[in-house]
Design an enzyme around this catalytic site. Structure first.
Site, PDB file in Angstrom:
ATOM      1  N   VAL A  79       0.853  -1.194   0.000  1.00  0.00           N
ATOM      2  CA  VAL A  79       0.000   0.000   0.000  1.00  0.00           C
ATOM      3  C   VAL A  79       0.886   1.240   0.000  1.00  0.00           C
ATOM      4  CG1 VAL A  79      -1.684   1.357   1.320  1.00  0.00           C
ATOM      5  CG2 VAL A  79      -1.920  -1.123   1.192  1.00  0.00           C
ATOM      6  N   ALA A 124       4.440   4.135   3.035  1.00  0.00           N
ATOM      7  CA  ALA A 124       3.990   2.879   2.425  1.00  0.00           C
ATOM      8  C   ALA A 124       4.138   1.747   3.427  1.00  0.00           C
ATOM      9  CB  ALA A 124       4.815   2.566   1.187  1.00  0.00           C
ATOM     10  N   LYS A 125       3.612   0.615   3.120  1.00  0.00           N
ATOM     11  CA  LYS A 125       3.842  -0.601   3.896  1.00  0.00           C
ATOM     12  C   LYS A 125       3.500  -1.783   3.009  1.00  0.00           C
ATOM     13  CE  LYS A 125       5.184  -1.435   8.148  1.00  0.00           C
ATOM     14  NZ  LYS A 125       6.065  -0.582   8.963  1.00  0.00           N
ATOM     15  N   GLY A 126       4.095  -2.925   3.304  1.00  0.00           N
ATOM     16  CA  GLY A 126       3.788  -4.116   2.530  1.00  0.00           C
ATOM     17  C   GLY A 126       3.837  -5.343   3.403  1.00  0.00           C
TER      18      GLY A 126
END
Ligand code: NAD
Length: 435
Positions: A79, A124-126
């Protein structure tokens, strides 16, 4: 002429201040603080809506050839919450508990954290839904590479720069970097941070978050007229963040009287031998059996009468149920989200000075930024330079937040959110909304 983002007043969406909050939900906790800061900033409704939505959400299926010859399919998420200030920055976690909701919350969190320390990054992050303890090294590598291939269109030093997070480490970052570089046809070190030093990592990165905690704690004590020399400290969590913070605070003259990890806590009013505790954990992998201190529970540690409490383990440890019993003068949030929104007002009433997570633990992402800068410049700094520049940024950010908190008569958390949201909002206003 600047874009007028105002809507007619009857269309204004205002957060309902009294809406029910799920204390345990980190997205709710973060967004309730966002809402309060947005309201105080009188954010234009259009911008408010933009900043409450993630820019891009990617879900990929990741086929992996398992060691037994069968193909398994995992779910991967990335995201990008907001990239108005620069490339998206945020970790990748491998965990069974990964959900889109959680990744969205953590990506938003990264947006505010980067902005509060004024890094030219978005958030962001994943994550990949998997249990890494059940995967062989080969399976883990294939999963990492295929996940990287799945999100490769958004990755890049100018667009999206991952880092390690829960259950990922330097080795995983090296695979991400290699996969990306194979596609690019040349080595691109700046596509991830948290890499091994030998391949473009930064000196000082490992200690950066704990060092940042030490720096802002010193600033807070100074602001309150307290001396770091002899100040008493309790640290919950003795991993990367907690052990480094405890060590550096001790070196600054503070007295760490209690530490803990998931096996329990240890208390000694005369001070704990932190170097000895670090050695103990290195050898035994936990604090269990630590000599020279009385065993206490993690809950008791949070309630000790100390100058500084550093929650550096988990989220949701200071809640509306125990906040009234906290007796520290300063709380430095080394962990992400250790205090629930419900606990904030109780701590305020007690006059406890809270250094909020998005400021207190931003040392890690700050040195990640340094790593990205060094990779792009191809010129590497000494550890001394890294630490000195980290100190400058943490001190300046603390002062920025403190100034805003005095100006608006709000606590440090609200001020930190106000500062970061206003920074992101300013860039949106300058760029204009392409709507
Ligand atoms: P870590 O895994 O190195 O250490 C975590 C520590 O917490 C361990 O000592 C563990 O035993 C302890 N712990 C786990 N469960 C516990 C429990 N129930 N009660 C008490 N202690 C418990 O992790 P870390 O990298 O030090 O991260 C700690 C926190 O800081 C997390 O919230 C993380 O998201 C946050 N954080 C870390 C960084 C970083 O650079 N490492 C940056 C920003 C924020």
């Amino acid at each position: 002429m600047a874009t007028d983002l105002r809507l007619p007043t009857d269309k204004i969406v205002r957060p309902d201040k009294d809406r029910f909050l799920d204390e345990e939900n980190p997205f709710e906790a973060m967004m309730s603080r966002f809402d309060r800061a947005a309201e105080l900033l009188d954010l234009e409704p259009g911008l408010y809506k933009v900043l409450r939505h993630p820019e891009k959400q990617i879900i990929v299926s990741i086929p992996v050839l398992m060691d037994n010859g069968e193909v398994e399919v995992f779910e991967g998420i990335r995201v990008l919450y907001n990239t108005s200030r620069g490339p998206a920055k945020g970790g990748i976690r491998f965990d069974m508990a990964v959900t889109l909701e959680e990744v969205k919350a953590l990506a938003a969190w990264m947006t505010w954290k980067c902005a509060v320390v004024n890094l030219p990054f978005g958030g962001a992050k994943g994550g990949v839904v998997c249990d890494p303890t059940k995967l062989s090294i080969g399976e883990l590598e294939r999963l990492t590479r295929r996940y990287t291939a799945g999100i490769i269109q958004t990755l890049g030093p100018d667009s999206d720069v991952p880092a390690p997070d829960v259950n990922t480490n330097e080795r995983v970052m090296a695979w991400v970097m290699d996969t990306y570089s194979m596609r690019a046809g040349h080595t691109v070190t700046a596509v991830v941070t948290g890499k091994p030093i030998e391949m473009g990592g930064s000196l000082g990165r490992r200690e950066a978050t704990g060092r940042g905690c030490m720096i802002v704690t010193k600033q807070a004590l100074n602001h309150l007229g307290l001396n770091i020399k002899g100040a008493t400290v309790a640290v919950q969590g003795f991993g990367n963040v907690g052990s480094v913070a405890a060590d550096l605070l001790t070196k600054e003259g503070a007295k760490v009287v209690a530490i803990s990890d998931k096996t329990g806590g240890y208390h000694n009013p005369a001070g704990i031998d932190i170097a000895g505790a670090i050695k103990h954990v290195r050898e035994k992998r936990s604090l269990e059996g630590l000599k020279g201190a009385t065993p206490i529970t993690n809950e008791e540690l949070l309630q000790l009468e100390v100058d500084v409490l550093v929650p550096a383990a988990l989220e949701n440890v200071i809640t509306s149920k125990n906040a009234a019993k906290v007796r520290a003068k300063v709380i430095c949030e080394g962990a992400n989200g250790p205090t629930t929104a419900g606990a904030d007002s109780i701590l305020d009433e007690k006059g406890i000075f809270v250094i909020p997570d998005i400021l207190a633990n931003a040392g890690g992402v700050t040195v990640s930024y340094f790593e990205w800068v060094q990779d792009r410049g191809g010129y590497f700094w000494t550890e001394e330079t890294v630490n000195q520049r980290l100190t400058e940024i943490m001190v300046r950010s603390f002062e920025d937040v403190l100034k805003l908190s005095k100006q608006h008569k709000v606590n440090m958390r609200t001020a930190a959110y106000m500062l970061s949201i206003s920074r992101v909002a300013t860039v949106h206003r300058l760029r204009g909304i392409y709507a």
